[in-house]
Design an enzyme around this catalytic site. Structure first.
Site, PDB file in Angstrom:
ATOM      1  N   ASP A   1       0.351  13.421   3.159  1.00 18.45           N
ATOM      2  CA  ASP A   1       1.534  13.906   3.878  1.00 18.45           C
ATOM      3  C   ASP A   1       2.478  14.699   2.978  1.00 18.45           C
ATOM      4  O   ASP A   1       2.334  14.698   1.747  1.00 18.45           O
ATOM      5  CB  ASP A   1       2.272  12.722   4.541  1.00 18.45           C
TER       6      ASP A   1
ATOM      7  N   ASP B   1       7.751  -0.453   8.021  1.00 18.24           N
ATOM      8  CA  ASP B   1       7.630  -0.464   9.485  1.00 18.24           C
ATOM      9  C   ASP B   1       6.172  -0.395   9.938  1.00 18.24           C
ATOM     10  O   ASP B   1       5.892  -0.182  11.113  1.00 18.24           O
ATOM     11  CB  ASP B   1       8.448   0.688  10.104  1.00 18.24           C
TER      12      ASP B   1
ATOM     13  N   HIS C   1       3.861   1.816   8.917  1.00 14.33           N
ATOM     14  CA  HIS C   1       3.205   3.132   8.937  1.00 14.33           C
ATOM     15  C   HIS C   1       2.158   3.268   7.838  1.00 14.33           C
ATOM     16  O   HIS C   1       2.240   2.613   6.800  1.00 14.33           O
ATOM     17  CB  HIS C   1       4.223   4.285   8.895  1.00 14.33           C
TER      18      HIS C   1
ATOM     19  N   GLU D   1       4.292   6.939  12.100  1.00 13.50           N
ATOM     20  CA  GLU D   1       5.301   5.942  12.430  1.00 13.50           C
ATOM     21  C   GLU D   1       4.883   5.157  13.682  1.00 13.50           C
ATOM     22  O   GLU D   1       3.975   5.580  14.414  1.00 13.50           O
ATOM     23  CB  GLU D   1       6.645   6.652  12.667  1.00 13.50           C
TER      24      GLU D   1
END
Ligand code: PGA
Length: 262
Positions: free
Chosen positions: A67, A136, A138, A143
């Site tokens: 990413d 979270d 990811h 996400e």
């Protein structure tokens, strides 16, 4: 999913580095999927050491990073391009033309993402993908509620991720770009082998949900339960919310001899 709980992040990183080195030695033109963030730093240090002191040769390796932030140039210190050059690429012998990182400055995001997917395919697919996990849940920057079949595309970060990553921007949340390009969960799932690292109490809940929770897009990493060859290396702190800890230790201690180094 193989779950290996190590006494600390250093021994987890050492195990992951050994796996990467073994992959590169047995297939010198390996295609590696690479991650950024605090988690893989020690892994990269060890690989650099192996390159410098043990002749680990990356000259035929190809890499694809997971990413990148949209709007950051490769020379921006917070870009993942900069991170990778600083922490890995400038210390090993991967040819520049074999290095692929999403371009956060691309003028046409959808067509860039499509071409990134094509490039991975043309390289023969990713042999070994390194992953961290967000607090979270990811993986990459996929996400919660990301499609479990998603491919490389634009995503908007959650506020939690923005807060978590503000530490790389001098603690200033307002400087963290909100948009990113990330490989999709489907892209990651196509990797032949996945090695996920997670350290510290801040990851314990996400780790427990990934390994022992239901498969749900609310915890993108839980998709890895469908992956046939995922190894998870975590330290004791990151393991503290798991229910089956003693089983994972039991399995690891009793691995058949032939299985020990694969
Ligand atoms: P970290 O990030 O390694 O900086 O904790 C992991 C991730 O967001 O995937």
């Amino acid at each position: 999913m193989e779950v290996v709980i190590t006494k600390d992040s250093l021994s987890a990183s050492a195990k992951a580095a050994d796996l990467v080195a073994k992959a590169v030695r047995s297939k010198p033109d390996s295609v590696l999927g690479l991650a950024t963030g605090g988690t893989p730093l020690e892994l990269y240090k060890r690989l650099i050491n192996m390159h410098k002191n043990e002749g680990l040769d990356f000259s035929k390796v190809k890499t694809f990073n997971l990413d990148e932030y949209i709007g950051l140039k490769p020379e921006d210190r917070q870009s993942y391009n900069y991170f990778m050059r600083e922490n890995f690429f400038s210390h090993v012998n991967i040819p520049d033309e074999n290095i692929n990182i999403p371009d956060g400055m691309t003028a046409n995001i959808p067509s860039f993402c499509k071409e990134y997917e094509e490039k991975i395919k043309r390289a023969g697919g990713i042999d070994l993908q390194i992953l961290g996990i967000g607090s979270d849940g990811h993986i990459g920057f996929n996400e919660p509620t990301s499609s479990l079949a998603s491919r490389t595309r634009i995503k908007t970060l959650t506020q939690k991720t923005v807060c978590d990553n503000a530490r790389f921007f001098g603690g200033d949340k307002s400087l963290v770009p909100l948009h990113v390009i990330t490989m999709g969960i489907g892209t990651i799932m196509d990797a032949k082998t996945i090695v996920l690292l997670a350290f510290g109490k801040n990851k314990a809940e996400a780790v427990a949900k990934m390994i022992e929770g239901p498969i749900t897009s609310m915890v993108p990493a839980s998709a890895l339960q469908f992956h046939p060859r995922t190894k998870v290396f975590i330290d004791r702190d990151a393991s503290e919310k798991l229910v089956n800890t003693s089983y994972y230790d039991w399995v690891f201690e009793r691995k058949p001899e032939w299985q020990k180094d694969i």
